[in-house]
Design a protein around this motif. Structure first.
Motif: not given
Length: 592
Positions: A510-521, A524-532
């Motif tokens: 992943r390129s953060p320049r192409v696809r930056p992240f956002a707070v609250g994003e 969802k994975l099968t065994v866990m959820t990642i929140e920024i």
């Protein structure tokens, strides 16, 4: 010296050189399948065995197809990290090279030695076309043979021939070099058939791999320095190749090949700004790897250990010294200018990915042609070194250093580097062997050295028909220290020093320049959820919350972390406590 020059000029000399080079590279056949070799073995099966991996027996170089459904499946299997761009595309159209692997699969699917011997056959053909090139453009036979010696004995040939999956570089060389030879015969000898054969051969070469585009660097250099036609005729002579590239690119795009979303693989036409920035750093390391030292493979890790600025300064100074040493030669000899220009231009498309010596196949044609002429001048034409005793002494010293690098150090290193994938396999296999299997438990790795040391685990196990965990996920990579803070029974706060994806080596998926992240994003994975939880100024996650539907100590989860040469059991910190995972010392990964 006269005897050496006489031997180099002998009729049998190039064939002896090629035979010796093959002998030096022959230890490659003692290696085994590793890394992408295992992925190739999977996609050549009717049922690859991993959701998201499709059977592509004649289309082996699709590592991510850009489809969100497939990428999320691969993320759940453990091939991709949680931060992967769901539209990641790493898809390369190489049907001719794929066909050579399909031949292996038909004849000896489980015999790595036979497949590596097949690589040696392509190396032999590549050295033959390299010899034809040097002989065509260098007037004195002994200097042409010297250029072949430098190219054939260069230890950079080792990583190419020693990795089955990298055969496409050799196939591309074998098919692309005749393009240059036919073009030259057409333009300088009036061989009419070359007008048609060269573009047709170029179209075929593009089927071997995108690296065949590098032959246009030498076609352009030929038009600048060797073609004797008018400037208008020279430009028109390039037109057929432009047409072939345009048609190839249209087909390439329509068939949905290309790259998108990676911070390492860059498309110059889609993101010229990012490419220019990356190329400004990558090009010097590639050129240094071709002309002298250090190996370009190390360049990706310089930022991780904090020496990129220092190493870039050293490399630029070295390149400047070699350039000054060749200054008079370049002014007086159009052939030297041809090799130098071809080398420089050939490095540009290669800079679209991370530097590695296995990518120097085309760049080294020009590099070794130029170095051979400099060494010959130091022996027989010292006036080409420059005026003044001091300058000639300095240039002679540079020539001696290049002689030592290419003719003293390189041959034994070629023997070692032909088995370089053995060292890579050892690291990957140790990692894979340390991941436990329990069909009822998902593996959660708190910290991994790199994406590759997790992502290849399900690939390798499926390739070997071995059982693998239902899910594998890693929270962070240990290119920096990572702090894990337990917030409650189900949640960890994960905070790498200076944020996730700090270094380019962490941005393959992943390129953060192409696809930056956002707070609250949320991911969802099968065994866990990642929140920024927080982000850096350049759009990278600074910290994330890893939430599990069950307590972290639940029997459905197996926790691991990296230690030494593999993964070891790990207990998440107690509620309210934190744990710091140290940066991995990458140099120690290769220790026995």
């Amino acid at each position: 010296m006269s005897r050496i020059v006489s031997w180099l000029g002998a009729r049998h000399a190039p064939w002896v050189v090629i035979a010796v080079a093959l002998g030096l590279a022959a230890p490659a056949i003692t290696a085994d399948f590793t890394a992408d070799d295992h992925l190739h073995r999977l996609v050549m099966r009717a049922e690859p065995g991993i959701a998201g991996v499709h059977a592509r027996p004649f289309d082996l170089f699709v590592f991510a197809n850009g489809q969100a459904a497939d990428n999320t499946r691969l993320r759940d299997s453990g091939m991709f990290p949680w931060w992967v761009d769901e539209e990641l595309k790493l898809s390369f159209w190489r049907p001719v090279s794929s066909a050579t692997h399909q031949l292996d699969h038909a004849l000896w699917p489980d015999n790595a030695a036979a497949q590596l011997a097949h690589n040696l056959v392509w190396l032999a053909l590549g050295l033959i076309v390299a010899w034809l090139c040097f002989r065509r453009f260098i007037a004195q036979r002994w200097i042409a043979v010297l250029a072949l010696v430098l190219y054939a004995f260069d230890d950079a040939r080792g990583p190419v021939v020693g990795w089955i999956a990298n055969r496409n570089a050799l196939v591309a060389l074998c098919l692309a070099m005749p393009v240059l030879l036919a073009h030259d015969r057409w333009r300088r000898d009036g061989w009419t058939y070359g007008r048609y054969l060269a573009p047709a051969a170029f179209a075929l070469a593009l089927g071997a791999g995108e690296s065949s585009l590098a032959i246009l660097a030498y076609i352009a250099a030929h038009a600048l320095w060797l073609d004797r036609g008018t400037w208008r005729d020279r430009a028109l002579a390039l037109a057929p190749y432009v047409v072939v590239v345009v048609i190839w690119r249209v087909i390439y795009t329509q068939l949905d090949y290309g790259v998108f979303g990676s911070g390492i693989y860059l498309d110059p036409s889609a993101d010229p700004v990012a490419f220019a920035g990356a190329a400004s750093v990558r090009l010097p390391f590639l050129l240094a790897g071709a002309l002298a030292l250090p190996w370009s493979d190390f360049a990706s890790f310089y930022p991780v250990i904090g020496v990129q600025g220092l190493m870039l300064a050293i490399v630029l100074a070295m390149l400047a010294a070699i350039g000054l040493a060749c200054a008079r030669l370049l002014r007086r000899d159009p052939t030297a200018r041809f090799f130098a220009t071809g080398m420089l231009l050939a490095a540009v498309p290669v800079a679209s990915t991370f530097p590695a010596d296995r990518l120097l196949t085309f760049i080294s044609i020009g590099a070794m042609g130029l170095v051979a002429q400099l060494l010959a001048a130091a022996v027989r034409q010292r006036e080409l070194l420059g005026d003044g005793r001091l300058r000639r002494t300095a240039v002679s010293a540079i020539a001696v250093v290049l002689f030592i690098i290419h003719l003293v150090l390189a041959p034994p290193l070629l023997v070692l580097r032909s088995r370089s994938m053995v060292a890579v396999a050892r690291v990957l296999d140790r990692a894979e062997a340390s991941v436990p299997f329990d069909p009822t438990r998902s593996v959660i790795i708190a910290g991994a050295p790199s994406d590759a040391l997790v992502g290849y685990v399900p690939i390798t196990r499926s390739s070997r028909s071995a059982p693998r965990p239902p899910h594998i996920h890693w929270l962070a990579t240990l290119t920096t220290a990572v702090t894990l803070e337990r917030l409650d029974a189900h949640t960890l706060r994960v905070t790498p020093e200076r944020g996730f994806m700090l270094h380019e080596v962490d941005q393959m998926m992943r390129s953060p320049r192409v696809r930056p992240f956002a707070v609250g994003e949320r991911i969802k994975l099968t065994v866990m959820t990642i929140e920024i939880a927080s982000i850096t100024d350049d759009g990278r996650p600074h910290s994330v919350l890893a939430r599990f539907p069950v307590p972290l100590e639940d029997a459905s989860l197996t926790w691991m972390r990296w230690q030494g040469h593999g993964y070891v059991p790990y207990a998440p910190p107690a509620i309210g406590n934190r744990d710091v995972l140290p940066t991995v010392e990458f140099a120690k990964l290769l220790e026995d």
